[in-house]
Design a protein around this motif. Structure first.
Motif, PDB file in Angstrom:
ATOM      1  N   VAL A  68       0.839  -1.206   0.000  1.00 18.52           N
ATOM      2  CA  VAL A  68       0.000   0.000   0.000  1.00 18.52           C
ATOM      3  C   VAL A  68       0.874   1.257   0.000  1.00 18.52           C
ATOM      4  CG1 VAL A  68      -1.642   1.331   1.373  1.00 18.52           C
ATOM      5  CG2 VAL A  68      -1.992  -1.114   1.064  1.00 18.52           C
ATOM      6  N   LEU A  69       1.910   1.281   0.840  1.00 20.26           N
ATOM      7  CA  LEU A  69       2.794   2.447   0.907  1.00 20.26           C
ATOM      8  C   LEU A  69       3.527   2.670  -0.415  1.00 20.26           C
ATOM      9  CD1 LEU A  69       4.335   2.012   4.483  1.00 20.26           C
ATOM     10  CD2 LEU A  69       2.754   3.796   3.733  1.00 20.26           C
ATOM     11  N   ALA A  70       4.001   1.587  -1.026  1.00 23.94           N
ATOM     12  CA  ALA A  70       4.747   1.705  -2.288  1.00 23.94           C
ATOM     13  C   ALA A  70       3.854   2.224  -3.409  1.00 23.94           C
ATOM     14  CB  ALA A  70       5.345   0.351  -2.662  1.00 23.94           C
ATOM     15  N   ILE A  71       2.612   1.740  -3.469  1.00 24.30           N
ATOM     16  CA  ILE A  71       1.693   2.173  -4.527  1.00 24.30           C
ATOM     17  C   ILE A  71       1.305   3.636  -4.330  1.00 24.30           C
ATOM     18  CG2 ILE A  71      -0.622   1.843  -5.476  1.00 24.30           C
ATOM     19  CD1 ILE A  71      -0.302  -1.144  -4.956  1.00 24.30           C
ATOM     20  N   ILE A  72       1.040   4.036  -3.083  1.00 18.98           N
ATOM     21  CA  ILE A  72       0.691   5.437  -2.820  1.00 18.98           C
ATOM     22  C   ILE A  72       1.858   6.357  -3.179  1.00 18.98           C
ATOM     23  CG2 ILE A  72       0.180   7.103  -0.978  1.00 18.98           C
ATOM     24  CD1 ILE A  72      -1.477   4.923   0.369  1.00 18.98           C
ATOM     25  N   LYS A  73       3.069   5.926  -2.906  1.00 19.49           N
ATOM     26  CA  LYS A  73       4.233   6.737  -3.255  1.00 19.49           C
ATOM     27  C   LYS A  73       4.434   6.823  -4.762  1.00 19.49           C
ATOM     28  CE  LYS A  73       9.225   7.120  -2.555  1.00 19.49           C
ATOM     29  NZ  LYS A  73      10.436   6.512  -1.934  1.00 19.49           N
ATOM     30  N   ALA A  74       4.188   5.707  -5.473  1.00 20.50           N
ATOM     31  CA  ALA A  74       4.463   5.657  -6.914  1.00 20.50           C
ATOM     32  C   ALA A  74       3.387   6.343  -7.744  1.00 20.50           C
ATOM     33  CB  ALA A  74       4.620   4.202  -7.360  1.00 20.50           C
ATOM     34  N   GLN A  76       0.993   9.165  -8.654  1.00 21.81           N
ATOM     35  CA  GLN A  76       0.802  10.589  -8.406  1.00 21.81           C
ATOM     36  C   GLN A  76      -0.651  10.913  -8.083  1.00 21.81           C
ATOM     37  OE1 GLN A  76       3.524  12.497  -8.365  1.00 21.81           O
ATOM     38  NE2 GLN A  76       2.382  14.318  -7.715  1.00 21.81           N
ATOM     39  N   SER A  77      -1.580  10.147  -8.660  1.00 18.62           N
ATOM     40  CA  SER A  77      -3.003  10.410  -8.425  1.00 18.62           C
ATOM     41  C   SER A  77      -3.425  10.098  -6.992  1.00 18.62           C
ATOM     42  CB  SER A  77      -3.849   9.580  -9.395  1.00 18.62           C
ATOM     43  OG  SER A  77      -3.621   8.186  -9.205  1.00 18.62           O
ATOM     44  N   LEU A  78      -2.596   9.347  -6.276  1.00 20.41           N
ATOM     45  CA  LEU A  78      -2.908   8.993  -4.899  1.00 20.41           C
ATOM     46  C   LEU A  78      -2.291   9.951  -3.886  1.00 20.41           C
ATOM     47  CD1 LEU A  78      -2.616   5.091  -4.972  1.00 20.41           C
ATOM     48  CD2 LEU A  78      -4.660   6.501  -5.202  1.00 20.41           C
ATOM     49  N   HIS A  79      -1.637  11.000  -4.370  1.00 19.58           N
ATOM     50  CA  HIS A  79      -1.076  12.006  -3.467  1.00 19.58           C
ATOM     51  C   HIS A  79      -2.173  12.995  -3.091  1.00 19.58           C
ATOM     52  CE1 HIS A  79       3.300  11.208  -4.968  1.00 19.58           C
ATOM     53  NE2 HIS A  79       2.702  10.134  -4.484  1.00 19.58           N
ATOM     54  N   ALA A  80      -3.169  12.461  -2.406  1.00 26.39           N
ATOM     55  CA  ALA A  80      -4.352  13.225  -1.994  1.00 26.39           C
ATOM     56  C   ALA A  80      -4.602  12.960  -0.520  1.00 26.39           C
ATOM     57  CB  ALA A  80      -5.558  12.798  -2.834  1.00 26.39           C
ATOM     58  N   PRO A  81      -5.375  13.820   0.141  1.00 23.24           N
ATOM     59  CA  PRO A  81      -5.554  13.692   1.596  1.00 23.24           C
ATOM     60  C   PRO A  81      -5.974  12.301   2.065  1.00 23.24           C
ATOM     61  CG  PRO A  81      -6.422  15.789   0.867  1.00 23.24           C
ATOM     62  CD  PRO A  81      -6.017  15.050  -0.364  1.00 23.24           C
ATOM     63  N   MET A  82      -6.979  11.708   1.434  1.00 26.88           N
ATOM     64  CA  MET A  82      -7.470  10.415   1.885  1.00 26.88           C
ATOM     65  C   MET A  82      -6.387   9.351   1.844  1.00 26.88           C
ATOM     66  SD  MET A  82      -9.887   8.636   3.092  1.00 26.88           S
ATOM     67  CE  MET A  82     -10.269   6.903   3.303  1.00 26.88           C
ATOM     68  N   LEU A  84      -3.051   9.876   1.766  1.00 25.57           N
ATOM     69  CA  LEU A  84      -1.978  10.189   2.704  1.00 25.57           C
ATOM     70  C   LEU A  84      -2.333   9.674   4.100  1.00 25.57           C
ATOM     71  CD1 LEU A  84      -1.005  13.821   1.606  1.00 25.57           C
ATOM     72  CD2 LEU A  84       0.153  11.675   1.054  1.00 25.57           C
ATOM     73  N   LEU A  85      -3.601   9.797   4.466  1.00 22.70           N
ATOM     74  CA  LEU A  85      -4.050   9.229   5.741  1.00 22.70           C
ATOM     75  C   LEU A  85      -4.010   7.706   5.714  1.00 22.70           C
ATOM     76  CD1 LEU A  85      -7.069  11.593   6.526  1.00 22.70           C
ATOM     77  CD2 LEU A  85      -4.856  11.524   7.688  1.00 22.70           C
ATOM     78  N   ILE A 322      -5.324   1.320  -6.478  1.00 22.60           N
ATOM     79  CA  ILE A 322      -4.472   0.347  -5.784  1.00 22.60           C
ATOM     80  C   ILE A 322      -4.720  -1.054  -6.319  1.00 22.60           C
ATOM     81  CG2 ILE A 322      -3.960  -0.707  -3.551  1.00 22.60           C
ATOM     82  CD1 ILE A 322      -4.567   1.933  -2.230  1.00 22.60           C
ATOM     83  N   ARG A 323      -5.987  -1.396  -6.540  1.00 25.78           N
ATOM     84  CA  ARG A 323      -6.320  -2.731  -7.051  1.00 25.78           C
ATOM     85  C   ARG A 323      -5.741  -2.941  -8.445  1.00 25.78           C
ATOM     86  NH1 ARG A 323     -11.382  -2.331  -6.444  1.00 25.78           N
ATOM     87  NH2 ARG A 323     -12.057  -1.974  -8.598  1.00 25.78           N
ATOM     88  N   ARG A 324      -5.867  -1.932  -9.310  1.00 29.14           N
ATOM     89  CA  ARG A 324      -5.321  -2.064 -10.669  1.00 29.14           C
ATOM     90  C   ARG A 324      -3.804  -2.183 -10.651  1.00 29.14           C
ATOM     91  NH1 ARG A 324      -8.932   2.784 -13.382  1.00 29.14           N
ATOM     92  NH2 ARG A 324     -10.927   1.640 -13.500  1.00 29.14           N
ATOM     93  N   ARG A 325      -3.140  -1.438  -9.763  1.00 31.72           N
ATOM     94  CA  ARG A 325      -1.682  -1.495  -9.692  1.00 31.72           C
ATOM     95  C   ARG A 325      -1.208  -2.864  -9.209  1.00 31.72           C
ATOM     96  NH1 ARG A 325       2.275   2.582  -9.931  1.00 31.72           N
ATOM     97  NH2 ARG A 325       4.267   1.470 -10.019  1.00 31.72           N
TER      98      ARG A 325
END
Length: 342
Positions: A68-74, A76-82, A84-85, A322-325
């Motif tokens: 989860v952490l790796a996908i959020i970091k990779a 760019q569309s996941l660099h959002a408040p929800m 990040l929490l 996240i599921r698609r990644r």
């Protein structure tokens, strides 16, 4: 490997504790203080398999949360408040599981039940700290859902990435301020030599039960910290969802209601997984004097082991990116294997 566990009469450790004075010695002599972990039956036929299962669970926790952490970091569309929490929640799950699992594995594999008071108090601090961080993060996520559903036009202007960063820093500061006094107060208590804990890790209510001195201050401080952190967090989470439910029921169409509810399902699962076992465990420690030790152990393990395992699974299933990644990575692995064997 012994089939039953008995507390030895004498043991040695590097840390000395001034409260215990053994028989036949003068007051200037001191003895060491060691706790004995409990929570697992010492059955030779199942200990190894339990250790293998527990190790597999820990690896699953590491894999799920680091993914989860790796996908959020990779992404760019996941660099959002929800999200990040969500990353903050994954860090809390990693910290909590890493604080709990080592002593459990050591006890099952090496039958190492002894733990020094300094190590025990340190483990207690980190377990309760990461628990508080996870609780506060769940509250922040509830506020995020409240803003997204009840005030969608103001969402992007209020909950920016910088605001979320400040919230995360405030969560850590709150946790340290509330949790730091607890192990310090424990060092002022006197314990008997044979202090066998209920769980295979150290928890504050479990430790103070074995103190030979007055624990009123410790119990009051522990209850105050519990109510001021996890108690208030739960109260505000419930308030957030009452307001969300009120907004959803006022929507024009059932399609919009279902869409709004679908956005909250994963977070509701996280709330239930975390708070229900926590409430049961807290009540049993303080009021369940006649509760079976097996019930204590099951509830505590459910509270500390279930969220780190299930949170990444729930959020991976409910978050399309996240599921698609993950599916994309799986297809890449399959193609690499096919290329190797061709």
């Amino acid at each position: 490997m012994a089939s039953s566990f008995q507390l030895p009469e004498l043991f040695k450790d590097e840390m000395e504790h001034p409260c215990f004075i053994p028989p036949g010695t003068n007051s200037s002599q001191t003895s060491t203080l060691t706790f004995f972990l409990g929570g697992f039956p010492a059955w030779e036929s199942t200990q190894m398999w339990s250790a293998v299962l527990l190790c597999s669970v820990y690896l699953l926790v590491l894999l799920g949360n680091w993914t989860v952490l790796a996908i959020i970091k990779a992404e760019q569309s996941l660099h959002a408040p929800m999200y990040l929490l969500l990353a903050m929640l994954a860090v809390a799950d990693l910290g909590l599981s890493t604080s709990v699992f080592p002593t459990m594995l050591r006890m099952l594999w090496l039958e190492g039940r002894e733990i020094s008071s300094s190590t025990c108090f340190s483990q207690m601090f980190f377990i309760h700290s990461f628990t508080d961080i996870e609780s506060a993060t769940i509250l922040a996520m509830a506020f995020d859902r409240y803003m997204a559903i009840c005030h969608p036009l103001r969402y992007s202007s209020i909950l920016t990435n910088s605001v979320i960063t400040k919230i995360c820093v405030a969560i850590v500061i709150r946790t340290i301020l509330f949790q730091f006094p607890l192990p310090i107060l424990l060092t002022q208590l006197c314990f008997s030599r044979a202090s066998k804990l209920t769980h295979p890790y150290c928890l504050h209510p479990d430790i103070i039960k074995h103190a030979d001195s007055d624990t009123k201050i410790n119990s009051a401080c522990g209850l105050f910290v519990l109510l001021s952190t996890l108690g208030l967090d739960l109260l505000f989470v419930l308030l957030s969802y009452l307001l969300i439910l009120k907004t959803i029921l006022n929507l024009a169409s059932w399609r919009e209601c279902l869409k709004a509810l679908n956005n909250c399902i994963s977070h509701v699962c996280a709330v239930l997984l975390f708070f229900i076992p926590m409430i049961c465990l807290s009540m049993m420690h303080r009021f369940g004097k006649h509760v079976s030790p097996q019930v204590y152990t099951f509830t505590a393990n459910l509270h500390f082991l279930a969220p780190p395992i299930l949170n990444p699974i729930v959020y991976s299933m409910k978050t399309k990116v996240i599921r698609r990644r993950i599916l994309k990575c799986q297809r890449g692995v399959h193609k690499s294997r096919a290329a190797i064997f061709q």
